[in-house]
Enzyme design. Structure first.
Site, PDB file in Angstrom:
ATOM      1  N   ASP A 111       0.831  -1.203   0.000  1.00  0.00           N
ATOM      2  CA  ASP A 111       0.000   0.000   0.000  1.00  0.00           C
ATOM      3  C   ASP A 111       0.869   1.257   0.000  1.00  0.00           C
ATOM      4  O   ASP A 111       2.102   1.172   0.065  1.00  0.00           O
ATOM      5  CB  ASP A 111      -0.904  -0.072   1.249  1.00  0.00           C
ATOM      6  CG  ASP A 111      -2.135   0.803   1.134  1.00  0.00           C
ATOM      7  OD1 ASP A 111      -2.327   1.412   0.078  1.00  0.00           O
ATOM      8  OD2 ASP A 111      -2.890   0.875   2.123  1.00  0.00           O
ATOM      9  N   GLU A 184      -3.381   9.270   6.511  1.00  0.00           N
ATOM     10  CA  GLU A 184      -2.971   7.874   6.434  1.00  0.00           C
ATOM     11  C   GLU A 184      -1.466   7.776   6.586  1.00  0.00           C
ATOM     12  O   GLU A 184      -0.721   8.534   5.974  1.00  0.00           O
ATOM     13  CB  GLU A 184      -3.401   7.264   5.088  1.00  0.00           C
ATOM     14  CG  GLU A 184      -2.900   5.836   4.919  1.00  0.00           C
ATOM     15  CD  GLU A 184      -3.893   4.938   4.217  1.00  0.00           C
ATOM     16  OE1 GLU A 184      -5.080   5.017   4.578  1.00  0.00           O
ATOM     17  OE2 GLU A 184      -3.460   4.190   3.336  1.00  0.00           O
ATOM     18  N   HIS A 228      -9.297   9.195   2.978  1.00  0.00           N
ATOM     19  CA  HIS A 228      -8.817   8.036   3.738  1.00  0.00           C
ATOM     20  C   HIS A 228      -9.442   8.047   5.125  1.00  0.00           C
ATOM     21  O   HIS A 228      -9.420   9.062   5.808  1.00  0.00           O
ATOM     22  CB  HIS A 228      -7.293   8.080   3.893  1.00  0.00           C
ATOM     23  CG  HIS A 228      -6.563   7.791   2.620  1.00  0.00           C
ATOM     24  ND1 HIS A 228      -5.475   8.506   2.216  1.00  0.00           N
ATOM     25  CD2 HIS A 228      -6.757   6.855   1.666  1.00  0.00           C
ATOM     26  CE1 HIS A 228      -5.028   8.028   1.069  1.00  0.00           C
ATOM     27  NE2 HIS A 228      -5.791   7.022   0.713  1.00  0.00           N
ATOM     28  N   HIS A 267      -9.425   4.728  -3.848  1.00  0.00           N
ATOM     29  CA  HIS A 267      -8.862   4.779  -2.490  1.00  0.00           C
ATOM     30  C   HIS A 267      -9.868   5.371  -1.526  1.00  0.00           C
ATOM     31  O   HIS A 267     -10.725   6.154  -1.912  1.00  0.00           O
ATOM     32  CB  HIS A 267      -7.595   5.635  -2.460  1.00  0.00           C
ATOM     33  CG  HIS A 267      -6.404   4.926  -3.002  1.00  0.00           C
ATOM     34  ND1 HIS A 267      -5.133   5.393  -2.829  1.00  0.00           N
ATOM     35  CD2 HIS A 267      -6.286   3.783  -3.703  1.00  0.00           C
ATOM     36  CE1 HIS A 267      -4.282   4.562  -3.423  1.00  0.00           C
ATOM     37  NE2 HIS A 267      -4.961   3.586  -3.957  1.00  0.00           N
ATOM     38  N   ASN A 289      -9.745   0.076  -2.295  1.00  0.00           N
ATOM     39  CA  ASN A 289      -9.080  -0.075  -1.002  1.00  0.00           C
ATOM     40  C   ASN A 289     -10.087   0.039   0.134  1.00  0.00           C
ATOM     41  O   ASN A 289     -10.871   0.972   0.183  1.00  0.00           O
ATOM     42  CB  ASN A 289      -8.038   1.035  -0.811  1.00  0.00           C
ATOM     43  CG  ASN A 289      -6.793   0.797  -1.624  1.00  0.00           C
ATOM     44  OD1 ASN A 289      -6.710  -0.131  -2.421  1.00  0.00           O
ATOM     45  ND2 ASN A 289      -5.804   1.640  -1.415  1.00  0.00           N
TER      46      ASN A 289
HETATM   47 ZN   LIG Z   1      -4.454   6.907  -1.655  1.00  0.00          ZN
END
Ligand SMILES: [Zn+2]
Length: 361
Positions: A111, A184, A228, A267, A289
């Site tokens: 990732d 993240e 995220h 994402h 994701n």
């Molecule tokens: Zn990303």
């Protein structure tokens, strides 16, 4: 029944090279996306594999830089990314060894790797090249570079340099352009200007043009208002339809026959609606994701177990059934960790259904 394995040379276990390309092509054609599950332990690996096996679907298992360090053990120093490199390699060997047991194709991925973490990537690719010399394939199916914080030209130049290095191994590379909001692995984008949270079609084409001159094994994570982690709805609105504009622009520029010349990645999928996922998949998203939702799902099984069995786990011996009753069968980690695996696995199954990957094997 048609099966994704019809287009794969390796039908089960970790797949690499043209198999990864063919898997994503097939997914795009059949309009499904494969969830990428962040794994940090053997327990989360088997929870994800079990869900994919039961739902008859391929799966992507990915390790983040922090998750890789966790795989090595939190007690190991991560100076020079040593724990993240060692943990990712250990996790990769474990996944490679266990995946065939589950009878489904598995993409072994890493990732987000930001510029400041490139040492981690270098260490993993060194190992890929070593593995390639021995086995004719890289250790990992694919890696992800996230230079989206850098100016566009620099982002593309660095990604291209890495892509040229891994292309001889037919290793897949995912890159990110435009900024995904939220936070993240220590990269905090919570205060970023809104316009930067939507990638422009020209930017996507620039990436496509630079990378497709090297090899076809790449995908692009474009920002379309995704975030995220799960936050309360804010100023940024998810606009998966933007992905259609990206595809149309590149299709026109290169006179492509297909409507989706680019493999796109979604994402920050946690917290999105099924409708948003399906719109994105329609526009060529092949990988989504999912992390936050699964972390929470893993907790719930263990939480509920502990709350329910509270009186059976306060001591090794003695519970409401008698003060000399043993509690071993309640505190054995195989019992309570397993409860987390079950709830995580159920949540992965929901994702496989939502992204229409279930039943494709
Ligand atoms: Zn990303």
């Amino acid at each position: 029944m048609p099966s994704v394995t019809d287009v794969l040379s390796r039908k089960s276990g970790v797949i690499v090279g043209d198999d990864v390309l063919n898997l994503f092509k097939y997914a795009q054609e059949k309009k499904f996306a494969i969830p990428a599950i962040n794994v940090t332990s053997s327990s989360t690996v088997v929870a994800a594999l079990e869900a994919a096996r039961d739902a008859k679907s391929p799966i992507i298992l990915q390790m983040s830089q922090g998750g890789s360090a966790y795989f090595a053990g939190k007690g190991v120093s991560n100076t020079d990314q040593k724990a993240s490199i060692a943990g990712a390699i250990a996790g990769a060997h474990y996944i490679r060894a266990i995946a065939p047991t589950y009878g489904i194709p598995v993409v072994l991925h890493t990732d987000h790797c930001a510029k400041k973490l490139l040492q981690w990537m270098d260490g993993m690719i060194d190992e890929d090249e070593k593995y390639f010399k021995e086995h004719g394939e890289p250790l990992f199916s694919s890696h992800m570079l996230d230079l989206s914080e850098e100016p566009k030209e620099e982002n593309i130049a660095i990604v291209k340099k890495y892509f040229e290095r891994v292309a001889p191994m037919k290793q897949w590379l995912e890159m990110e352009i435009g900024i995904t909001g939220g936070e993240e692995d220590g990269v905090d984008n919570t205060g970023v200007d809104n316009s930067a949270l939507y990638t422009q079609p020209e930017d996507i084409y620039d990436v496509y043009s630079a990378l497709s001159s090297v090899a076809p094994y790449f995908s692009i994570a474009a920002a379309f208002g995704n975030v995220h982690g799960v936050y309360k709805p804010g100023n940024v609105k998810l606009q998966p339809a933007l992905l259609g504009k990206h595809q149309a622009y590149t299709k026109e520029t290169i006179s492509s026959k297909t409507d989706t010349p680019i493999f796109l990645v979604f994402h920050g999928g946690s917290g999105s609606s099924k409708e948003e996922f399906l719109t994105a998949i329609n526009f060529g998203v092949v990988k989504v994701n999912l992390d936050t939702d699964l972390q929470y799902a893993y907790l719930t099984g263990i939480r509920d177990y502990v709350l329910k069995k509270k009186d059976y786990i306060m001591a090794q011996v003695g519970n409401p059934d008698g003060e000399d009753k043993p509690n071993k069968k309640y505190f054995d980690p195989r019992v309570w960790v397993r409860e987390g695996e079950k709830t995580m696995s159920e949540r992965v199954k929901v994702a496989l259904e939502d992204f229409q990957a279930a039943g494709s094997v």
